[in-house]
Design a protein around this motif. Structure first.
Motif, short mmCIF file in Angstrom:
data_model
loop_
_atom_site.label_atom_id
_atom_site.label_comp_id
_atom_site.label_asym_id
_atom_site.label_seq_id
_atom_site.Cartn_x
_atom_site.Cartn_y
_atom_site.Cartn_z
N GLY A 371 -16.77 -10.41 1.41
CA GLY A 371 -16.24 -11.62 0.81
C GLY A 371 -14.92 -11.35 0.10
N ARG A 372 -14.80 -11.85 -1.14
CA ARG A 372 -13.54 -11.69 -1.88
C ARG A 372 -13.31 -10.26 -2.37
NH1 ARG A 372 -14.04 -12.31 -7.64
NH2 ARG A 372 -16.19 -12.64 -8.33
N TYR A 373 -14.30 -9.40 -2.18
CA TYR A 373 -14.15 -7.99 -2.60
C TYR A 373 -13.65 -7.10 -1.46
CZ TYR A 373 -16.86 -9.58 -6.59
OH TYR A 373 -17.31 -10.27 -7.70
N ALA A 374 -13.34 -7.71 -0.31
CA ALA A 374 -12.75 -6.93 0.79
C ALA A 374 -11.37 -6.42 0.38
CB ALA A 374 -12.66 -7.79 2.04
N ASN A 375 -10.87 -5.45 1.10
CA ASN A 375 -9.55 -4.87 0.79
C ASN A 375 -8.45 -5.92 0.87
OD1 ASN A 375 -10.49 -2.32 0.33
ND2 ASN A 375 -9.47 -1.37 2.08
N GLY A 376 -7.47 -5.80 -0.04
CA GLY A 376 -6.26 -6.59 0.02
C GLY A 376 -5.14 -5.78 0.63
N VAL A 377 -3.95 -6.35 0.65
CA VAL A 377 -2.80 -5.69 1.27
C VAL A 377 -2.47 -4.37 0.57
CG1 VAL A 377 -0.32 -5.88 1.74
CG2 VAL A 377 -1.82 -7.87 2.06
N LEU A 378 -2.47 -4.37 -0.77
CA LEU A 378 -2.12 -3.16 -1.52
C LEU A 378 -3.11 -2.03 -1.26
CD1 LEU A 378 -0.23 -1.86 -3.58
CD2 LEU A 378 -1.70 -2.77 -5.40
N THR A 379 -4.40 -2.35 -1.30
CA THR A 379 -5.42 -1.31 -1.09
C THR A 379 -5.36 -0.79 0.35
OG1 THR A 379 -6.80 -2.59 -2.59
CG2 THR A 379 -7.83 -0.75 -1.49
N ASN A 380 -5.17 -1.69 1.31
CA ASN A 380 -5.06 -1.25 2.70
C ASN A 380 -3.84 -0.37 2.92
OD1 ASN A 380 -7.33 -2.26 4.02
ND2 ASN A 380 -6.43 -4.29 4.25
N THR A 381 -2.73 -0.71 2.25
CA THR A 381 -1.51 0.08 2.39
C THR A 381 -1.73 1.49 1.83
OG1 THR A 381 -0.13 -1.90 2.19
CG2 THR A 381 0.93 0.23 1.78
N ALA A 382 -2.36 1.57 0.66
CA ALA A 382 -2.64 2.88 0.06
C ALA A 382 -3.58 3.69 0.95
CB ALA A 382 -3.24 2.70 -1.33
N GLY A 383 -4.62 3.04 1.45
CA GLY A 383 -5.57 3.74 2.33
C GLY A 383 -4.92 4.19 3.62
N ALA A 384 -4.08 3.34 4.21
CA ALA A 384 -3.39 3.70 5.45
C ALA A 384 -2.43 4.86 5.22
CB ALA A 384 -2.64 2.50 6.00
N ALA A 385 -1.78 4.89 4.05
CA ALA A 385 -0.87 6.00 3.74
C ALA A 385 -1.63 7.32 3.66
CB ALA A 385 -0.16 5.72 2.41
N VAL A 386 -2.80 7.29 3.06
CA VAL A 386 -3.63 8.51 2.97
C VAL A 386 -4.01 8.98 4.37
CG1 VAL A 386 -5.85 9.43 2.23
CG2 VAL A 386 -4.54 7.95 0.70
N VAL A 387 -4.46 8.06 5.21
CA VAL A 387 -4.85 8.41 6.58
C VAL A 387 -3.65 8.96 7.35
CG1 VAL A 387 -5.63 7.48 8.79
CG2 VAL A 387 -6.72 6.73 6.67
N LEU A 388 -2.49 8.32 7.21
CA LEU A 388 -1.29 8.74 7.94
C LEU A 388 -0.85 10.14 7.55
CD1 LEU A 388 0.92 7.94 9.96
CD2 LEU A 388 2.22 7.01 8.03
N VAL A 389 -0.78 10.41 6.23
CA VAL A 389 -0.36 11.74 5.77
C VAL A 389 -1.34 12.80 6.24
CG1 VAL A 389 0.00 13.19 3.74
CG2 VAL A 389 0.93 10.86 3.78
N ALA A 390 -2.64 12.54 6.09
CA ALA A 390 -3.66 13.51 6.51
C ALA A 390 -3.59 13.75 8.01
CB ALA A 390 -5.04 13.01 6.11
N ALA A 391 -3.37 12.68 8.79
CA ALA A 391 -3.30 12.83 10.24
C ALA A 391 -2.06 13.62 10.67
CB ALA A 391 -3.29 11.45 10.90
N ILE A 392 -0.92 13.35 10.04
CA ILE A 392 0.31 14.07 10.38
C ILE A 392 0.18 15.56 10.07
CG2 ILE A 392 2.73 14.38 9.74
CD1 ILE A 392 2.90 11.34 9.41
N LEU A 393 -0.34 15.87 8.89
CA LEU A 393 -0.51 17.27 8.52
C LEU A 393 -1.49 17.96 9.46
CD1 LEU A 393 -0.67 16.97 4.63
CD2 LEU A 393 1.17 18.00 5.97
#
Length: 414
Positions: A371-393
């Motif tokens: 519901g309203r507790y799903a991820n928003g744009v900011l949280t998704n951006t932070a999470g995607a950044a973590v995934v991207l950095v970890a994947a690149i390394l």
């Protein structure tokens, strides 16, 4: 603030899980080999852990389900349901069994630093620590286990703070290492290992399962978030202290170190016997705490993703947890160098992280569930950044491994 610290709970399980022998050993090698240069990786890993674990805790509190349960529910009619179950099951069960070997070996090394090292004492120590972990998992309720782990985290914090104070690191160099990202020659493996030992994939399952037991409704989300920030912040601080202590003592003196156990021994002539005993106590507490949480997380995940009747879940939970302890003990006593087991587990964690994090992000964007507790744009951006950095390394490390067979010996004198 003090009341929140006194009521710390599920977040402490996460901290107890990632401040294990792998963290102590990897952080020791990072400081001994590269000084303060890789502290930025610890800071990134700590922030990344807060981002992902907040999602995991929010999932558990809001849905009153674990991560595995949520994924199975969301994918119940999808082709990807069983591939996801097989991937998560194999990765967590096999990976955490190897992880458990490192935990038991690390706790035994801590005892050896305190009592004197010998082959016989190592075997007895591994057996005794495995039996203690198995006993707590068999008879202890969640709340009892939580209290034990909170106590062990406190012991670790005190031990490493005291050791840090004794060696007096260069605060200017420490600050530069935290704020200026750099990967020196031969440092890529260590960066991936530092991230893999902090942002632990199985903690995403452990935290959701623990949070739903501690907080029954979304009204408690502020408490869950405070618990996550305080406990994981403390864990990040402990890791920074370990890297800085090794940098000030080993790197600055030009001494080589093969493990945290060696560090405890080599600190003695430089700073007196207290350093040896403090580091030994911290390593023992780290090993025992992670020896409990790795089987616990595996048991939660497996009972969540497998189609098990409700009445059989407790028996299955115990069977999975105890089998992880047993396999870990067998590996620890198989004659493989403890540091090899520990660093291999950290490396595997660093490669597995992007996959599990993607599963988490997928679950956290299911508005039909959250519901309203799903991820928003900011949280998704932070999470995607973590995934991207970890994947690149991780990709850089795989490509480098394909190019050379000598990279494993670059970062530390193993």
């Amino acid at each position: 603030m003090l009341s929140r610290i006194r009521n710390i709970g599920p977040g402490a399980l996460v901290t107890a899980a990632f401040i294990g022998p792998g963290t102590v050993t990897t952080s020791t090698l990072a400081g001994a080999s590269f000084g303060y240069t890789l502290l930025w990786a610890v800071l990134f890993a700590t922030v990344a852990t807060m981002v992902l674990q907040e999602m995991s805790a929010r999932l558990g509190v809001v849905t009153q389900k674990g991560l595995g349960e949520t994924l199975v529910e969301v994918l119940r009619t999808s082709f990807w349901r069983w591939p996801m179950i097989v991937l998560i099951g194999l990765a967590l069960y096999l990976g955490n069994s190897a992880y458990e070997a490192g935990n038991l070996s690390g706790a035994a090394l801590g005892l050896a630093a305190l009592t004197g090292d010998s082959e016989g004492s190592f075997v007895l120590s591994v057996g005794a620590i495995a039996a203690l972990a198995a006993g707590l998992l068999w008879v202890g309720s969640y709340r009892h286990i939580e209290r034990v782990l909170v106590g062990l985290v406190v012991v670790m914090a005190l031990a490493f703070v005291a050791t840090f104070a004794i060696v007096r690191p260069d605060l200017g160099a420490l600050g530069r290492g935290l704020l200026v990202p750099a990967i020196p020659e031969g440092g890529l493996l260590t960066v991936v290992a530092l991230i893999g030992t902090t942002v632990v994939p199985y903690n995403l399952f452990l935290h959701a399962a623990a949070a739903k037991r501690r907080w029954p409704s979304p009204e408690s989300l502020s408490d869950a978030r405070a618990d996550t920030a305080i406990a994981i912040g403390l864990g990040g601080l402990i890791t920074i202290l370990i890297v800085s202590t090794a940098a000030a003592s080993m790197f600055a003196a030009g001494l080589s170190v093969e493990s945290a156990g060696d560090m405890a021994t080599q600190l003695e002539p430089l700073f007196g016997s207290y350093s040896k005993y403090l580091l030994g106590a911290g390593l023992f507490a780290a090993g025992l705490s992670s020896a409990i949480t790795a089987p616990l997380a595996t048991a939660y995940a497996m009972t969540e993703i497998l189609p098990i009747a409700t009445g059989s879940k407790r028996a299955m939970h115990r069977a999975v947890a105890l089998s992880v302890v047993a396999i870990g003990a067998a590996l620890a006593l198989a004659g493989i160098k403890p540091i090899t087991i520990i660093l291999t587990a950290q490396f595997a964690n660093g490669l597995l992280l992007p996959i599990i994090a993607v599963f988490l992000l997928f679950a956290m964007n299911q508005k039909a569930v959250l519901g309203r507790y799903a991820n928003g744009v900011l949280t998704n951006t932070a999470g995607a950044a973590v995934v991207l950095v970890a994947a690149i390394l991780g990709l850089r490390l795989v490509l480098r491994a394909a190019e050379s067979t000598e990279w494993l010996g670059i970062t530390s004198p193993l």
